[in-house]
Structures are given as structure tokens and as C-alpha cells.
Design an enzyme around this catalytic site. Structure first.
Site, short mmCIF file in Angstrom:
data_model
loop_
_atom_site.label_atom_id
_atom_site.label_comp_id
_atom_site.label_asym_id
_atom_site.label_seq_id
_atom_site.Cartn_x
_atom_site.Cartn_y
_atom_site.Cartn_z
N LYS A 271 0.79 -1.13 0.05
CA LYS A 271 0.00 -0.07 0.03
C LYS A 271 0.85 1.36 0.04
O LYS A 271 0.33 2.37 -0.54
CB LYS A 271 -0.72 0.01 1.25
CG LYS A 271 -2.25 -0.75 1.00
CD LYS A 271 -3.09 -0.50 2.19
CE LYS A 271 -4.54 -1.22 1.80
NZ LYS A 271 -5.36 -1.07 3.18
N LYS B 260 -9.67 -10.07 -8.63
CA LYS B 260 -10.51 -10.00 -7.49
C LYS B 260 -11.69 -9.06 -7.69
O LYS B 260 -11.09 -7.86 -7.93
CB LYS B 260 -9.89 -10.03 -6.29
CG LYS B 260 -10.14 -11.16 -5.18
CD LYS B 260 -9.15 -11.06 -4.07
CE LYS B 260 -9.62 -10.19 -3.16
NZ LYS B 260 -9.42 -10.12 -1.65
N LYS C 249 -13.06 -2.78 -4.68
CA LYS C 249 -13.56 -1.50 -4.83
C LYS C 249 -12.49 -0.68 -5.51
O LYS C 249 -12.68 0.49 -5.94
CB LYS C 249 -14.06 -0.85 -3.47
CG LYS C 249 -12.97 -0.91 -2.45
CD LYS C 249 -13.54 -0.66 -1.15
CE LYS C 249 -12.66 -1.19 -0.17
NZ LYS C 249 -13.52 -1.81 1.07
P1 AMP Z 1 -11.87 -5.22 1.50
O1 AMP Z 1 -12.95 -4.47 1.25
O2 AMP Z 1 -11.18 -5.55 0.34
O3 AMP Z 1 -11.13 -4.66 2.89
O4 AMP Z 1 -12.42 -6.52 2.11
C1 AMP Z 1 -13.38 -6.57 2.97
C2 AMP Z 1 -13.57 -8.26 3.11
O5 AMP Z 1 -14.11 -8.76 2.21
C3 AMP Z 1 -12.41 -9.00 3.46
O6 AMP Z 1 -12.63 -9.86 4.51
C4 AMP Z 1 -11.99 -9.59 2.28
O7 AMP Z 1 -11.19 -10.74 2.35
C5 AMP Z 1 -13.23 -9.69 1.60
N1 AMP Z 1 -13.41 -9.67 0.20
C6 AMP Z 1 -12.97 -8.50 -0.50
N2 AMP Z 1 -13.17 -8.80 -2.03
C7 AMP Z 1 -13.48 -9.93 -1.99
C8 AMP Z 1 -13.78 -10.83 -3.25
N3 AMP Z 1 -13.74 -10.47 -4.66
N4 AMP Z 1 -14.01 -12.23 -3.05
C9 AMP Z 1 -14.17 -12.63 -1.81
N5 AMP Z 1 -13.85 -11.82 -0.60
C10 AMP Z 1 -13.69 -10.67 -0.76
#
Ligand code: AMP
Ligand code: TRP
Length: 335
Positions: free
Chosen positions: A118, A199, A202
Site C-alpha cells: 500500500k 478479484k 472496490k
Molecule cells: P476489503 O473491502 O478488500 O477490505 O475486504 C473486506 C472483506 O471482504 C475482507 O474480508 C476480504 O477478504 C473480503 N473480500 C473482498 N473482496 C473479495 C472478493 N472479491 N471475493 C471474496 N472476498 C472478498
């Protein structure tokens, strides 16, 4: 039948209030938060202190915090069963965070790969991005959590929290529970509909590959219809074949909603069009119910704040007791 004493584990997890919740967050993490409520004593935190470790806009942060709380209640986090709270409402996090910064070392923090990723290429990296894993350790240790459900990318941070807790306990006395990570098995990864090798995230450059939980039916149907597949029109489940990444993703999303194995889903359709039409119906059906709840909750913002206050009060009860023990153990004079 005789009543049996059963150990109920304590779970703590956190999610940053940055951006709208998408299908990846839901299927990969948040849906499990809902089902775990009945298996464990659950504490769920909207970690806004973590959200200011990168450049942010104050008004957006407030809005996304409210939006995330709304979505979490809408998908079924039950305030009567679990404790859902906003991290900054529980000042013990920042206080134990400081103690944790004084427990982990500069060398340990320097090895955190998420910081390296990051922080890379950024001109002004906030100091808090560097010390963030110490705060995350505090988030977990305050609740003496046994288990921490997180994505694989957080494994290293949990390891640091375990090391910090062990070191603290050895140096100053038994205060913390050593937490275990709970990392979902493969299959819970939702890919971008337009770029299925990535993946769903956002931080994706376009919105057309993401489905948001608050999205309307027309838009969901359109995005699924336009999802990238391949030119073969051979409907098979080959999860290891990168050429089939698009269709694999659609089959796995279908499977995640129905619990039917993706192979079986593949066998029940003859072409991509049919699969997409039914998948869109399925996603719309699930998200419509969630959307209705989102609307209901949004109609009464005071009720949302009231529920969050109850959550914070419940969280503080546990957090303040652990913080008291930690301060005492480390040698602070009681006021
Ligand atoms: P983030 O918004 O990336 O911080 O993710 C928040 C939660 O959602 C975390 O536990 C991630 O592991 C899960 N997550 C985010 N994107 C994905 C995805 N495309 N598929 C599965 N889990 C996800
Ligand atoms: N670091 C986590 C993430 O980026 C969020 C988080 C903060 C968290 N504190 C936590 C997760 C405590 C689990 C437990 O996804």
C-alpha cells in the site's frame, strides 16, 4: 436430555468503511459474519480508525461508515445476538494500540507486506499506515478473541497479533488470549465480471465488473449479461483453466447462492445465455430482500445510531476490562 456445557468461542472481526459493499465482500466475508452469530460470541467492528491510514475525505468517511453499518444490519447482523460497533466509539482501541506499538518492533512492522504494497509509490505515506498492524492487534486482543475471521491477505497481521500477545503475556503476566485466524477455504473468491483474472474489488478501475449490494435490479441484470466469458460457448467447470475464468466465476457465484456444486450447475445449463439469465434472477432475488432492509433502516437514521450506541456500550464493557488489566500489568499507576 442432559444439558451439556459447551465452550462458545469469541469471534472478533473488522472491516474498513471504505467504499460500497460489493458481492465479493458479501460472499467472501460478511455472509459468514451472519452465520457465525449463532455459533459464537461475535464482536464485529467497523474499523474507521484504520480508514484514516490513507488519504481520505471526512464527509465520505462518515457516509461510508453509516452505509456499512446499514448494510451489516440489513444482511442479518442481529444486534440482539452480536455486538456491532464503530471502532472510534470505543476509545480503548487507540489506547491499547499505543501499548501494542510499544510491544511490537520497528523490524516486525517493516516486514508487513500490506504496508509495502500500500505504501509503494505513494509520496506521503501516513505514519499510521506503518503502525496499523499494532492497532489491529489491539482490536483483537481487547476482546480476548479466540478466532478472527479474515481474508488470506490478513494472515501476517494475525501472526503479529499472536506474537505481540505472547510477548506481552510472558513479559508482564497473562492478560491476552492468543487468537487463531479463521481463513475461508478457496471458493469464496468472487472475481471481477469484466476482468475475471482479478478479484472483484472496490479499487477496480471500472464499475461494470462489480455488483454492489445496494444496486438496483436493472443494473445487476445488465452487468451479469455483459460479464466477460469466452468465445468457445462450451459450458464446463474448469476452475484451473485461465481461459475459463469468466464462466468459472459465474458458476461459483451461482453455487455460493444455492450451495449446488459448480460442476452440477454447469451440467444443468446448455449455454452461457441461459446461465446468465438464471444467475441474474438469483442475485436479484437475494439482493432485493437485502435492499428492502437497507431502505427500511435508512428511513430511520436515529435508530441506526441508537443500535450503534448499544453496540459500543457492550464492546466497551469488555474492552475496558482488558485495557485495565493491560495497563496494570505494564506498570501504569492506577488513577
Ligand atoms: P476489503 O473491502 O478488500 O477490505 O475486504 C473486506 C472483506 O471482504 C475482507 O474480508 C476480504 O477478504 C473480503 N473480500 C473482498 N473482496 C473479495 C472478493 N472479491 N471475493 C471474496 N472476498 C472478498
Ligand atoms: N485490517 C483488516 C482489513 O484490512 C481490517 C481489520 C482491522 C481487522 N482490525 C481488524 C480484521 C481486526 C480483523 C480483526 O481487512
Amino acid at each position: 436430555m442432559t444439558a451439556s456445557l459447551r465452550f462458545v468461542p469469541r469471534i472478533l472481526s473488522g472491516i474498513q468503511p471504505s467504499g460500497s459493499v460489493h458481492l465479493g465482500n458479501y460472499l467472501g466475508a460478511l455472509r459468514n459474519w451472519v452465520s457465525e452469530q449463532h455459533e459464537a460470541d461475535c464482536y464485529y467492528s467497523i474499523v474507521d480508525l484504520h480508514a484514516i491510514t490513507a488519504e481520505h475525505d471526512p464527509r465520505t468517511l462518515r457516509d461510508t461508515t453509516k452505509e456499512l453499518a446499514t448494510v451489516l444490519f440489513a444482511i442479518g447482523i442481529d444486534p440482539e445476538v452480536s455486538c456491532l460497533f464503530v471502532q472510534s466509539h470505543v476509545p480503548e482501541h487507540a489506547q491499547l494500540g499505543w501499548i501494542m506499538e510499544s510491544t511490537v518492533t520497528f523490524g516486525e512492522l517493516s516486514r508487513m507486506t500490506q504496508f509495502k504494497d500500500k505504501g509503494k509509490g505513494e509520496e506521503k505515506v501516513r505514519a499510521s499506515l506503518f503502525t496499523y498492524p499494532a492497532l489491529m492487534a489491539a482490536d483483537i486482543l481487547l476482546y480476548r478473541a479466540d478466532k478472527v475471521p479474515v481474508g488470506d491477505d490478513q494472515r501476517q497481521h494475525i501472526e503479529l497479533a499472536r506474537n505481540a500477545a505472547t510477548r506481552f503475556n510472558n513479559a508482564y503476566g497473562q492478560v491476552f488470549t492468543i487468537p487463531e485466524p479463521m481463513i475461508p477455504k478457496v471458493g469464496a473468491r468472487v472475481m471481477d465480471l469484466q476482468n475475471p483474472s482479478k478479484k472483484m474489488s472496490k479499487s477496480s478501475s471500472t464499475d461494470s465488473g462489480l455488483i454492489y449490494l445496494s444496486e438496483d435490479s436493472t443494473s445487476i441484470a445488465k452487468k451479469i449479461k455483459r460479464a466477460v466469458t469466452d468465445t468457445e460457448n462450451r459450458l464446463v467447470y474448469e476452475p484451473d483453466n485461465p481461459d475459463k475464468a469468466g464462466v468459472t466465476n459465474l458458476l461459483e457465484i451461482y453455487s455460493a447462492f444455492t450451495s449446488i456444486h459448480p460442476q452440477e450447475v454447469a451440467d444443468s445449463f446448455t449455454n452461457y445465455g441461459g446461465l446468465k439469465t438464471e444467475l441474474a434472477e438469483l442475485v436479484i432475488e437475494h439482493l432485493t430482500a437485502i435492499n428492502l432492509r437497507i431502505k427500511e433502516i435508512s428511513e430511520d437514521p436515529n435508530e441506526l445510531l441508537r443500535l450503534l450506541q448499544i453496540g459500543a456500550a457492550k464492546a466497551r464493557e469488555v474492552a475496558s476490562s482488558t485495557l485495565y488489566d493491560a495497563k496494570n500489568a505494564i506498570g501504569f499507576l492506577a488513577p
